[in-house]
Design a protein around this motif. Sequence first.
Motif, PDB file in Angstrom:
ATOM      1  N   PRO A   3     -12.532 -15.440 -73.293  1.00 11.81           N
ATOM      2  CA  PRO A   3     -13.790 -14.829 -73.729  1.00 11.81           C
ATOM      3  C   PRO A   3     -14.008 -14.876 -75.248  1.00 11.81           C
ATOM      4  CG  PRO A   3     -12.744 -13.456 -72.080  1.00 11.81           C
ATOM      5  CD  PRO A   3     -11.749 -14.517 -72.470  1.00 11.81           C
ATOM      6  N   ARG A  54     -17.565  -7.635 -61.145  1.00 16.58           N
ATOM      7  CA  ARG A  54     -17.620  -6.894 -62.407  1.00 16.58           C
ATOM      8  C   ARG A  54     -18.989  -7.000 -63.062  1.00 16.58           C
ATOM      9  NH1 ARG A  54     -13.582  -4.916 -64.884  1.00 16.58           N
ATOM     10  NH2 ARG A  54     -14.230  -5.597 -66.954  1.00 16.58           N
ATOM     11  N   THR A 111     -15.344 -11.835 -61.375  1.00 10.94           N
ATOM     12  CA  THR A 111     -16.414 -11.944 -62.360  1.00 10.94           C
ATOM     13  C   THR A 111     -17.735 -11.436 -61.800  1.00 10.94           C
ATOM     14  OG1 THR A 111     -15.350 -13.781 -63.513  1.00 10.94           O
ATOM     15  CG2 THR A 111     -17.737 -13.564 -63.772  1.00 10.94           C
ATOM     16  N   GLY A 126     -12.353 -11.033 -66.027  1.00 13.10           N
ATOM     17  CA  GLY A 126     -12.909 -11.891 -64.974  1.00 13.10           C
ATOM     18  C   GLY A 126     -11.906 -12.983 -64.646  1.00 13.10           C
ATOM     19  N   ASP A 179     -16.243 -10.443 -71.054  1.00 10.10           N
ATOM     20  CA  ASP A 179     -15.496  -9.761 -69.987  1.00 10.10           C
ATOM     21  C   ASP A 179     -14.107 -10.390 -69.900  1.00 10.10           C
ATOM     22  OD1 ASP A 179     -14.470  -8.500 -67.783  1.00 10.10           O
ATOM     23  OD2 ASP A 179     -15.802  -9.469 -66.342  1.00 10.10           O
ATOM     24  N   SER A 197     -16.894 -14.810 -69.161  1.00 10.29           N
ATOM     25  CA  SER A 197     -15.871 -14.161 -68.363  1.00 10.29           C
ATOM     26  C   SER A 197     -14.661 -15.064 -68.235  1.00 10.29           C
ATOM     27  CB  SER A 197     -16.447 -13.852 -66.981  1.00 10.29           C
ATOM     28  OG  SER A 197     -15.513 -13.165 -66.211  1.00 10.29           O
TER      29      SER A 197
END
Length: 186
Positions: A121, A153, A150, A144, A141, A110
């Motif tokens: 990422p 999510r 983060t 994040g 992700d 993230s």
Amino acid sequence: MDTENPVGAALAGTVTNRSQRRPRRRRRLTRLAAVGVSALLLASAPWAWTKVAAHGHVYPESTAPAVDVVIVLGTGVAPDRHQPGERLAGRLQTAAALVRAGRAHVVLVSGDGNGASGDEPTVMTSYLAGLGVDPQRVVADPFGLDTYDTCARARQVYGATRALIVTQSAVRSPENPGVREALRGT
């Protein structure tokens, strides 16, 4: 009385004024000290809360509990924008070791996908592949942007209910990241 000795009367008034100023000065210093201590306590509250809340949930890599997901929080990418920075590399090495040891099945990387230092990422995914982690086990992700986002999510978007977060504390070296259990019971 005072008319007989005008100098004595003037000095007596001065002594009285000085003795009256001392308690005021002490009160001011006491108030200033109280404000300083209060400010220090207020500034220390988040740190103290974090220490108390994390107690019993911070593990070295060797004793981290087994979970489905390990989350690697993004941090600085190297200046070439294709390799992780030193701190990030340490986190990724720990995540890869957790996967190899069977303590995690999936790595959620993230970070900021459009960051000034690079696409965190993507760099993390590539580095993990170079460490032998199957790319099918890595989920990126790119949104994040901070630890709270983060974790939120991870739960809301990716369905994680229990995870390990790999990060460093201020005292840990980049080569020895800590592992924090997160999302448990929330």
